[in-house]
Design a protein around this motif. Structure first.
Motif, short mmCIF file in Angstrom:
data_model
loop_
_atom_site.label_atom_id
_atom_site.label_comp_id
_atom_site.label_asym_id
_atom_site.label_seq_id
_atom_site.Cartn_x
_atom_site.Cartn_y
_atom_site.Cartn_z
N VAL A 265 0.85 -1.19 0.00
CA VAL A 265 0.00 0.00 0.00
C VAL A 265 0.88 1.24 0.00
CG1 VAL A 265 -1.90 1.20 1.13
CG2 VAL A 265 -1.67 -1.27 1.39
N ARG A 266 0.80 2.03 -1.03
CA ARG A 266 1.51 3.31 -1.04
C ARG A 266 0.87 4.25 -0.03
NH1 ARG A 266 3.96 5.92 -5.34
NH2 ARG A 266 2.30 7.48 -5.22
N GLN A 267 1.70 4.87 0.79
CA GLN A 267 1.16 5.75 1.82
C GLN A 267 0.33 6.88 1.22
OE1 GLN A 267 4.55 7.03 4.06
NE2 GLN A 267 4.86 5.05 5.03
N LEU B 177 -15.96 -9.59 -0.56
CA LEU B 177 -15.02 -9.46 0.55
C LEU B 177 -14.03 -10.61 0.63
CD1 LEU B 177 -17.22 -8.13 3.52
CD2 LEU B 177 -16.07 -6.88 1.69
N ASN B 178 -14.31 -11.69 -0.09
CA ASN B 178 -13.41 -12.84 -0.01
C ASN B 178 -12.05 -12.48 -0.59
OD1 ASN B 178 -12.31 -15.64 -1.17
ND2 ASN B 178 -13.73 -16.03 0.51
N GLY B 179 -11.01 -12.78 0.18
CA GLY B 179 -9.65 -12.49 -0.24
C GLY B 179 -9.21 -11.07 0.00
N GLN B 180 -10.06 -10.26 0.62
CA GLN B 180 -9.68 -8.87 0.90
C GLN B 180 -9.07 -8.74 2.29
OE1 GLN B 180 -9.68 -7.44 -1.73
NE2 GLN B 180 -11.30 -8.41 -2.90
N ALA C 176 -2.44 -3.29 -2.97
CA ALA C 176 -3.68 -3.09 -2.23
C ALA C 176 -4.08 -1.62 -2.31
CB ALA C 176 -3.54 -3.52 -0.77
N THR C 177 -5.37 -1.38 -2.36
CA THR C 177 -5.92 -0.03 -2.36
C THR C 177 -7.11 0.01 -1.41
OG1 THR C 177 -7.32 -0.58 -4.26
CG2 THR C 177 -5.20 0.47 -4.73
N ASP C 178 -7.57 1.18 -1.09
CA ASP C 178 -8.75 1.30 -0.24
C ASP C 178 -9.96 0.67 -0.95
OD1 ASP C 178 -7.31 2.66 1.68
OD2 ASP C 178 -7.82 4.63 0.89
N LEU D 293 -10.89 -1.51 5.43
CA LEU D 293 -10.92 -2.58 4.44
C LEU D 293 -10.08 -2.18 3.23
CD1 LEU D 293 -12.02 -5.26 3.36
CD2 LEU D 293 -14.10 -4.05 2.65
N LEU D 294 -9.17 -3.07 2.85
CA LEU D 294 -8.32 -2.86 1.68
C LEU D 294 -8.66 -3.88 0.60
CD1 LEU D 294 -4.97 -2.43 3.61
CD2 LEU D 294 -6.08 -0.63 2.28
N LYS D 295 -8.56 -3.46 -0.63
CA LYS D 295 -8.81 -4.34 -1.77
C LYS D 295 -7.48 -4.88 -2.26
CE LYS D 295 -11.15 -4.53 -6.26
NZ LYS D 295 -11.90 -3.76 -7.27
N LEU D 296 -7.31 -6.18 -2.18
CA LEU D 296 -6.06 -6.83 -2.58
C LEU D 296 -6.20 -7.27 -4.03
CD1 LEU D 296 -3.37 -7.61 -1.26
CD2 LEU D 296 -4.38 -9.83 -0.72
N GLU D 297 -5.26 -6.85 -4.87
CA GLU D 297 -5.36 -7.11 -6.31
C GLU D 297 -4.09 -7.78 -6.82
OE1 GLU D 297 -7.82 -3.62 -8.29
OE2 GLU D 297 -6.27 -2.79 -6.98
#
Length: 868
Positions: free
Chosen positions: A279-281, A331-334, A360-362, A347-351
């Motif tokens: 995650v970039r700050q 939400l699965n895998g997030q 990951a992003t918001d 909650l972060l979105k993992l891609e």
């Protein structure tokens, strides 16, 4: 409706039942839950300036805001549970909770190191969804940090400095045996930086955060295995078995490669692929629903919006990848993280980019999955339940920052709001969604091994993980044929990979199965098979051949694991394929470091081989040179110096060689940047420019004068700068003695010159031109312990003044800018033989904000206590 309360004289080791549900209008037992479908994203609730009172569980539920359709259900509260910090469900659906009653026990926020903490087991005896029975499994613990549930009512318990295996042998859920596994598990010092985790990963390694070892379960015993200190609080994994952690104000890091590989080579100068930030700050923001000024570095006004809400994490912890099947599929895998200081769950979105590179992003552009207007809501951990819901541990108290690490700003804030009072509460919540049907309760302790194997096909990761761990602890090899069928035929890749790891944990793999798995359709399974091929590649054969073909695998997951696994080849067989990986994928730092981790004392030979390939990666050259230099082998270093001094080589290659050698000889992580600094005045960690300079390692002695290198260093340009850095780490016959203090950079020299003008115009009358002071007027600055010391003592004196034997040193901060104070401080700390580090304006700004609340001068006693 009101919560039923049971008054207890005290919490003992006996089991007792406490109902925490409430009677509805029909007389049936109902759960307490948060209001549903409130406006979202929620508006910011104004914050009062007075003291913050603790709320009852019913009233606390009214403070939560969630997206439409979501709600919280209260499943446990005080006195059933007190000061909870961690939790985990066992195979029969009981919730084990670690309580830390010793944290911040009084108004001074002291930690107690008395045996007053518990590991308890909560049960829902009437199946109404609310825990009503508490049994103390293990009491009289001293500041415990971690636990892991095992088979047969046993648990690993991290109680500094000891790691125990405690067991209940008679079925009453109270331990009656205790075995010491290790006596170096953390220390009794600062809670925030103590070993924790004990997370059983899919690869059957039990991961410990913020510690130098992990555990493995072998032949019925837990063994300590070397690791690398990564992460701060909490460990989780995804369906591929990758490990995730976080730290301070950075929410999510991933291990692309297991730490076991990096731990095998002490000469690595970088460990890319282990603990990689996702995650970039600059790209993540928080949205609290109340002003959140009570952060440890809440004096950094840049992080707050006009409404007083922090835009960034105040103290993130306990990441969780949701692997359940009952909440919405999206939400699965997030990734979920808790941020207690700002009273929310983010909650972060993992891609995955499709080739095995993660970010990951918001998840929500604005708004939080869960946020509270109650300042005492302190989520500290999460876990997925057997039922598919998410559970939150709320320590529920005003103080969340460990006392010894609190800034003066935060202590002042806590005192004014009375947040250190009204402790020994705690709540556990469950996140559910409208229409959600909870899974059935498990009863794995009484199931056969064959029944446990069937759970590896369950869509929920909790069921698969628990079954895998129980099967491995039981060591029942009768299930091996069934597991092999799952590896070869299961339609769900998640079943295939967990069956593989279960077989691996049972020492029941075979070459034929590994070879088949290397060609699995799913890259996660292929990457796992690469690891499992390692025992079979000691000699040429089908497995080694199949493994080497993975160099062209389309997934980075697989190729990076291959780079690490190649190091397990025999010494005479590993060099050629590792050089090939470095030549082909040398622009990927993860592949580079994973490959070098397996070279050990062959880095120099690999470097020579890579240089012969033509147009090699500069990064690979630098990292090989760094590892080869870090060994400080005289012959190898001399050989590298010859390569770097060869004017016939391309300049970029020479620069890479010199930069790598400097990292190996002088220290450094090869990543550049500002280390643990945060951007934009974030709430935690260091500020760019405000850190002291890294001290150099001891110079390495070489036998001959590096004439060509010295000549290059005397020139100009990038190569000259690299040569200057390298020669600074070397010592040879006749080399002049290095100055006592590191020479000033041009920018620091400018501050020094400006500081002299300020000193001559403002300070010289009291402290004299030579810094020796004026008797009974001004203290001597030449040789002063405060002036030469590390830290910000001198800055604090100039900002707030100081009381001493000569009376009051008046503050100068109000009349000077950060630039002017930095100049004056730099001059004073480097004039008259002083050797203190120069001071930059960013450091002055940091200290000015940190002590803006202070209205009294410092004393020697105050300055002796470091509060930052």
């Amino acid at each position: 409706m009101s919560l039923r309360k049971v008054m207890l004289a005290g919490l003992t080791t006996a089991a007792f039942i406490i109902p925490v549900a409430v009677l509805g209008q029909t007389g049936a037992l109902n759960l307490l839950s948060s209001p549903a479908n409130r406006p979202w994203p929620a508006p910011v609730h104004p914050d009062g300036q007075g003291q913050v009172a603790a709320l009852s569980p019913q009233d606390a539920l009214k403070t939560f805001h969630m997206p439409p359709g979501y709600r919280l259900e209260l499943v446990a509260a005080e006195p059933l549970v007190q000061n909870p910090i961690l939790m985990e469900f066992d195979g029969d659906g009981r919730l084990w909770v670690l309580e830390m009653q010793g944290f911040a026990i009084n108004d001074a926020m002291d930690n107690s190191f008395e045996p007053i903490n518990n590991l308890v087991i909560l049960e829902d005896t009437n199946q109404d969804g609310v825990f009503d029975k508490r049994t103390v499994f293990m009491d009289k613990l001293v500041m415990p940090r971690a636990f892991k549930i095992l088979d047969k009512n046993c648990a690993l318990v991290g109680e500094p400095p000891n790691l125990w295996k405690a067991c209940d042998t008679n079925g009453d859920l109270k331990f009656d045996t205790k075995e010491l596994l290790d006596k170096s598990f953390s220390t009794l010092g600062v809670v925030e930086h103590g070993a924790n985790g004990l997370f059983w990963g899919m690869d059957n390694r039990i991961y410990v955060a913020e510690h130098t070892y992990d555990l493995e379960f072998k032949s019925g015993k837990f063994e300590v295995v070397p690791g690398l200190n990564r992460g701060q609080w909490g460990v989780t994994q995804d369906d591929g078995g990758r490990i995730y952690r976080n730290v301070n104000t950075d929410p999510l890091f991933v291990d692309y490669v297991s730490p076991r590989y990096f731990a095998r080579n002490p000469d690595l100068v970088r460990t890319a692929g282990l603990y990689e930030s996702l995650v970039r700050q600059e790209d993540t923001k928080l949205w609290p629903v109340r002003p959140t000024l009570g952060l440890n570095r809440g004096y950094r006004t840049d992080i707050f919006r006009p409404d007083g809400t922090a835009s960034y994490y105040g103290g993130v912890s306990s990441p969780l990848i949701y692997r359940g099947d009952r909440l919405p599929k999206e939400l699965n895998g997030q990734a979920f993280v808790v941020d207690g200081p700002t009273n929310l769950v983010h909650l972060l979105k993992l891609e995955d980019d499709g080739a095995g590179r993660l970010k990951a992003t918001d998840f929500y552009p604005r708004g939080e999955l869960l946020a509270s207007t109650d300042e005492r809501f302190r989520p500290v951990a999460m876990t997925t339940g057997w039922d598919g819901a998410l559970y939150i541990t709320d320590m529920y108290r005003g103080v969340s920052q460990d006392g010894p690490l609190q800034t003066d700003y935060l202590k002042d804030y806590i005192g004014k709001k009375g947040l250190a009072k009204d402790i020994n509460r705690g709540r556990i919540y469950r996140i559910v969604k409208d229409g959600m049907v909870l899974d059935k309760k498990p009863s794995m302790s009484g199931e056969t091994s064959a029944q446990l194997v069937e759970h590896l096909s369950h869509p929920s990761g909790w069921w698969r993980d628990t079954a895998q761990q129980l099967l491995i602890q039981r060591a029942d090899r009768s299930v091996v044929p069934a597991l092999k069928r799952q590896v070869l035929k299961a339609p769900d890749w998640r079943t295939r990979i967990q069956a593989l790891w279960t077989l691996n944990g049972l020492d029941a793999m075979d070459a034929k199965l590994v070879t088949a798995a290397l060609d699995d359709a799913r890259p996660d399974v292929r990457a796992a098979a690469v690891r499992m091929a390692e025992p079979y590649i000691g000699k040429p054969g089908p497995v080694r051949a199949a493994l080497l073909r993975k160099i062209d695998d389309p997934s980075w997951f697989v190729r990076r694991q291959l780079a690490a696994s190649l190091g397990e080849l025999p010494k005479d067989a590993k060099l050629e394929p590792i050089v090939a990986m470095l030549q082909r994928y040398g622009d990927d730092p993860v592949t580079v470091d994973a490959a070098i981790s397996g070279l050990s004392d062959q880095e120099g030979a690999a470097l020579a081989g890579l240089l012969r390939t033509g147009n090699p990666s500069r990064d690979a050259i630098a990292m090989l040179a760094g590892a080869a230099s870090k060994s400080r082998d005289p012959a190898q270093v001399q050989s590298l110096l010859a390569l770097a001094s060869d004017g016939a080589r391309a300049e970029p290659i020479r620069i890479a060689l010199m930069e790598g050698m400097s990292m190996g000889l002088q220290g450094g992580d090869g990543r550049g940047g500002a280390g643990n600094a945060v951007v934009g005045g974030r709430a935690g960690s260091a500020v760019p420019g405000a850190m002291g300079r890294r001290s150099s390692a001891k110079e390495m002695e070489i036998a001959a004068v590096p004439t060509s290198l010295i000549a290059l260093a005397a020139s100009s340009g990038s190569a000259a700068e690299a040569a200057q850095q390298l020669t600074a780490g070397l010592r040879w016959p006749g080399k002049p003695q290095a100055p006592a203090a590191t020479p000033l950079t041009p920018d620091e020299q400018r501050l020094f010159a400006a500081g002299k003008e300020i000193y001559d115009g403002t300070c010289v009358a009291c402290h004299s031109p030579d810094g020796r002071g004026v008797e009974r007027v001004g203290a001597p600055l030449a040789g002063s312990a405060h002036v030469n010391a590390a830290g910000d003592a001198t800055t604090r004196i100039l900002l707030s003044g100081k009381e001493g034997k000569m009376g009051l040193m008046p503050p100068l901060g109000a009349g000077m800018s950060d630039e002017e104070l930095a100049s004056l401080l730099t001059y004073v700390r480097r004039a008259w033989g002083n050797t203190g580090a120069p001071v930059v304006p960013a450091a002055v700004k940091e200290t000015r904000q940190a002590y803006a609340h202070r209205d009294t001068p410092w004393t020697d006693e105050d300055l002796a206590i470091r509060r930052r």
